[in-house]
Write a protein that holds these residues in place. Structure first.
Motif, PDB file in Angstrom:
ATOM      1  N   LEU A 295      13.937   3.352   5.262  1.00 47.43           N
ATOM      2  CA  LEU A 295      13.464   2.410   4.242  1.00 47.43           C
ATOM      3  C   LEU A 295      12.747   1.234   4.879  1.00 47.43           C
ATOM      4  CD1 LEU A 295      16.572   2.435   1.876  1.00 47.43           C
ATOM      5  CD2 LEU A 295      14.301   3.352   1.363  1.00 47.43           C
ATOM      6  N   ARG A 296      13.273   0.731   5.967  1.00 41.93           N
ATOM      7  CA  ARG A 296      12.607  -0.364   6.674  1.00 41.93           C
ATOM      8  C   ARG A 296      11.231   0.069   7.172  1.00 41.93           C
ATOM      9  NH1 ARG A 296      16.020  -2.237  11.548  1.00 41.93           N
ATOM     10  NH2 ARG A 296      15.221  -0.264  12.367  1.00 41.93           N
ATOM     11  N   ALA A 297      11.151   1.272   7.750  1.00 37.16           N
ATOM     12  CA  ALA A 297       9.874   1.775   8.247  1.00 37.16           C
ATOM     13  C   ALA A 297       8.886   1.982   7.104  1.00 37.16           C
ATOM     14  CB  ALA A 297      10.087   3.078   9.008  1.00 37.16           C
TER      15      ALA A 297
ATOM     16  N   ALA B 298       0.824  -1.214   0.000  1.00 34.62           N
ATOM     17  CA  ALA B 298       0.000   0.000   0.000  1.00 34.62           C
ATOM     18  C   ALA B 298       0.854   1.256   0.000  1.00 34.62           C
ATOM     19  CB  ALA B 298      -0.934   0.000   1.205  1.00 34.62           C
ATOM     20  N   SER B 299       2.170   1.122   0.114  1.00 32.83           N
ATOM     21  CA  SER B 299       3.042   2.294   0.088  1.00 32.83           C
ATOM     22  C   SER B 299       3.081   2.867  -1.324  1.00 32.83           C
ATOM     23  CB  SER B 299       4.463   1.927   0.528  1.00 32.83           C
ATOM     24  OG  SER B 299       4.520   1.786   1.926  1.00 32.83           O
ATOM     25  N   VAL B 300       2.901   4.165  -1.414  1.00 41.57           N
ATOM     26  CA  VAL B 300       2.896   4.815  -2.721  1.00 41.57           C
ATOM     27  C   VAL B 300       3.945   5.915  -2.765  1.00 41.57           C
ATOM     28  CG1 VAL B 300       1.511   5.963  -4.470  1.00 41.57           C
ATOM     29  CG2 VAL B 300       0.423   4.331  -2.909  1.00 41.57           C
ATOM     30  N   GLY B 301       3.743   6.951  -1.989  1.00 41.63           N
ATOM     31  CA  GLY B 301       4.685   8.048  -1.990  1.00 41.63           C
ATOM     32  C   GLY B 301       4.228   9.137  -1.052  1.00 41.63           C
TER      33      GLY B 301
ATOM     34  N   LEU C 161      20.894  -4.973  -1.087  1.00 48.96           N
ATOM     35  CA  LEU C 161      19.796  -4.665  -2.002  1.00 48.96           C
ATOM     36  C   LEU C 161      19.205  -3.286  -1.725  1.00 48.96           C
ATOM     37  CD1 LEU C 161      17.872  -8.078  -2.085  1.00 48.96           C
ATOM     38  CD2 LEU C 161      19.292  -7.096  -3.896  1.00 48.96           C
ATOM     39  N   MET C 162      19.234  -2.860  -0.468  1.00 51.65           N
ATOM     40  CA  MET C 162      18.627  -1.591  -0.093  1.00 51.65           C
ATOM     41  C   MET C 162      19.499  -0.401  -0.471  1.00 51.65           C
ATOM     42  SD  MET C 162      17.224  -2.854   3.611  1.00 51.65           S
ATOM     43  CE  MET C 162      16.425  -1.324   4.114  1.00 51.65           C
ATOM     44  N   ARG C 163      20.800  -0.607  -0.492  1.00 52.52           N
ATOM     45  CA  ARG C 163      21.742   0.449  -0.865  1.00 52.52           C
ATOM     46  C   ARG C 163      21.519   1.723  -0.048  1.00 52.52           C
ATOM     47  NH1 ARG C 163      21.841   0.495  -7.390  1.00 52.52           N
ATOM     48  NH2 ARG C 163      19.633   0.936  -7.063  1.00 52.52           N
ATOM     49  N   ALA C 164      21.322   1.548   1.239  1.00 48.78           N
ATOM     50  CA  ALA C 164      21.137   2.685   2.137  1.00 48.78           C
ATOM     51  C   ALA C 164      22.471   3.368   2.400  1.00 48.78           C
ATOM     52  CB  ALA C 164      20.506   2.221   3.448  1.00 48.78           C
ATOM     53  N   GLU C 165      22.479   4.682   2.312  1.00 48.18           N
ATOM     54  CA  GLU C 165      23.722   5.427   2.469  1.00 48.18           C
ATOM     55  C   GLU C 165      24.199   5.452   3.912  1.00 48.18           C
ATOM     56  OE1 GLU C 165      21.502   6.931  -1.093  1.00 48.18           O
ATOM     57  OE2 GLU C 165      20.991   6.446   0.981  1.00 48.18           O
TER      58      GLU C 165
ATOM     59  N   LEU D 199       6.804  15.488  -4.904  1.00 50.15           N
ATOM     60  CA  LEU D 199       5.975  14.283  -4.781  1.00 50.15           C
ATOM     61  C   LEU D 199       6.793  13.146  -5.364  1.00 50.15           C
ATOM     62  CD1 LEU D 199       3.373  12.638  -4.359  1.00 50.15           C
ATOM     63  CD2 LEU D 199       2.592  13.472  -6.595  1.00 50.15           C
ATOM     64  N   ASN D 200       7.259  12.261  -4.498  1.00 49.08           N
ATOM     65  CA  ASN D 200       8.157  11.212  -4.966  1.00 49.08           C
ATOM     66  C   ASN D 200       7.701   9.854  -4.455  1.00 49.08           C
ATOM     67  OD1 ASN D 200      10.333  10.220  -6.408  1.00 49.08           O
ATOM     68  ND2 ASN D 200      11.759  11.729  -5.571  1.00 49.08           N
ATOM     69  N   TYR D 201       8.214   8.796  -5.114  1.00 54.34           N
ATOM     70  CA  TYR D 201       7.884   7.433  -4.708  1.00 54.34           C
ATOM     71  C   TYR D 201       8.385   7.204  -3.284  1.00 54.34           C
ATOM     72  CZ  TYR D 201       7.569   7.075  -9.798  1.00 54.34           C
ATOM     73  OH  TYR D 201       7.262   7.297 -11.117  1.00 54.34           O
ATOM     74  N   TRP D 202       7.772   6.247  -2.600  1.00 53.34           N
ATOM     75  CA  TRP D 202       8.028   6.134  -1.168  1.00 53.34           C
ATOM     76  C   TRP D 202       9.496   5.847  -0.815  1.00 53.34           C
ATOM     77  CZ3 TRP D 202      10.062   2.304   1.678  1.00 53.34           C
ATOM     78  CH2 TRP D 202      10.005   0.988   1.205  1.00 53.34           C
ATOM     79  N   PRO D 203      10.259   5.050  -1.561  1.00 45.69           N
ATOM     80  CA  PRO D 203      11.659   4.869  -1.146  1.00 45.69           C
ATOM     81  C   PRO D 203      12.464   6.162  -1.210  1.00 45.69           C
ATOM     82  CG  PRO D 203      10.982   3.128  -2.653  1.00 45.69           C
ATOM     83  CD  PRO D 203       9.930   4.176  -2.718  1.00 45.69           C
TER      84      PRO D 203
END
Length: 359
Positions: free
Chosen positions: A302-304, A134-137, A290-294, A211-215
């Motif tokens: 990202l997890r949340a 259900a995550s969109v942005g 895979l997440m490539r978190a800085e 307005l951006n995608y959720w990640p």
């Protein structure tokens, strides 16, 4: 057995017995019983072998997309094997490549939204949808922005990922018109660009909001930007009812009918993976590449964000709400977005799957 008795096996089970004494009748009777028992065991063993053969499913996947986190967890935890699946991941360059691969039969399943599925069905491409997230942005603004609602973005520069027909953008427009009496497409200054570029522009102070995608919104969260509006909550404010998953696993209906057991098994495996990722922080550690978190803040954001998008319900109410929401985006997006039909196509949502808490 008399020494001139003979047992012969061919491609089909074939028994020949010759005899000279009075034991022949009894021997034939015993052999018929043995043959019947062996035939039963042959059928039984054949059924077991078939049941033990994993059901193949080719999933087209963008390697570093958020869906990859869920699929990696499924495979790492062995949920695919436990479900009797031979789950094979086919790497895709981008989501559009996935749509082409699905329509060409190169993969069995991809990830897309139900509006695209409905449009395809309206064009006689029988595609079906089961929910993923259900995550969109979100609409993000700088931490020190004076904006407190969409009303404050009138006349402002708004970065928009996905283009003029992006579903989230259409919903933001609908909400601004309903609650504040203006259309951001005309009364603000939208800037359409790729999601990473918009984040860069936002950090450089070149935009008033994005307005951006959720990640990508999650990455801005980690940098201290502020959420002005979550797209997930727009449906309720538009009066269309329940929150519903926007993104899902989609597949050709004819394939789904031939492989209904595999569809159900896969969906159950995704629910098991979601539960692990929802409740267990340790399950996220292998996903870091895979997440490539800085940094840790981005990793946590990202997890949340993934957890916030786990659907809590999927049943009749959510499907009815999707029908009403479709009408909202169809009014603004027109045939270019939703196709000729103008309404949510029958059969868009695959029957027989539900979230356990749903009706």
């Amino acid at each position: 057995m008399p020494k001139n008795s003979q047992i012969r096996y061919g491609g089909a089970l074939h028994w020949t017995v010759s005899h000279k004494d009075g034991m022949g009748s009894m021997l034939r009777s015993r052999m018929r019983a043995a043959m019947a028992a062996l035939t039963f065991l042959t059928v039984l063993w054949s059924g077991v072998a078939t049941g033990d053969t994993p059901m193949p499913l080719r999933l087209g996947l963008v390697k570093f997309g958020t869906v990859a986190w869920e699929i990696d967890t499924i495979k790492r935890q062995g949920f695919d094997t436990a479900a009797g699946l031979d789950l094979r991941v086919v790497d895709l360059a981008n989501p559009e490549a996935g749509k082409i691969a699905l329509q060409a039969g190169a993969v069995d399943m991809i990830v897309s939204d139900w509006i695209w599925v409905s449009r395809q069905r309206g064009e006689d491409e029988r595609i079906a949808f089961i929910p993923f997230s259900a995550s969109v942005g979100a609409v993000m603004v700088p931490a020190d922005s004076a904006a407190s609602s969409l009303a404050d973005l009138k006349g402002k520069r708004i970065g928009v990922a996905g283009g003029p027909l992006d579903k989230s953008w259409l919903l933001v427009r609908a909400l601004a018109m309903k609650e504040h009496g203006f259309d951001p497409a005309r009364d603000s200054r939208p800037v359409f660009a790729a999601a990473p570029l918009l984040n860069q522009q936002m950090q450089a102070g070149q935009l008033d909001a994005v307005l951006n995608y959720w990640p990508f919104a999650a990455r801005l969260d980690a940098l201290g930007f502020r959420r002005l509006l979550d797209v997930n909550g727009i449906a309720a404010r538009l009066g269309v009812g329940a929150e519903m998953p926007a993104i899902g696993y989609v597949f050709r209906e004819d394939w789904g009918r031939r492989n209904a057991e595999a569809v159900g098994a896969f969906f159950r495996a995704t629910l098991r993976a979601k539960e692990v990722l929802r409740t267990t922080d340790a399950a996220w550690e292998p996903l870091r590449p895979l997440m490539r978190a800085e940094d840790e803040a981005t990793f946590a954001a990202l997890r949340a964000g993934y957890r916030a998008g786990i659907p809590s319900r999927w049943g009749a109410a959510e499907k009815e709400a999707a029908d009403r929401l479709f009408a909202v985006v169809a009014e603004l997006g027109g045939a270019e977005l939703v196709g000729r039909g103008g309404r949510l196509a029958d059969g868009t949502f695959w029957p027989g799957v539900s979230i356990p808490d749903g009706p």
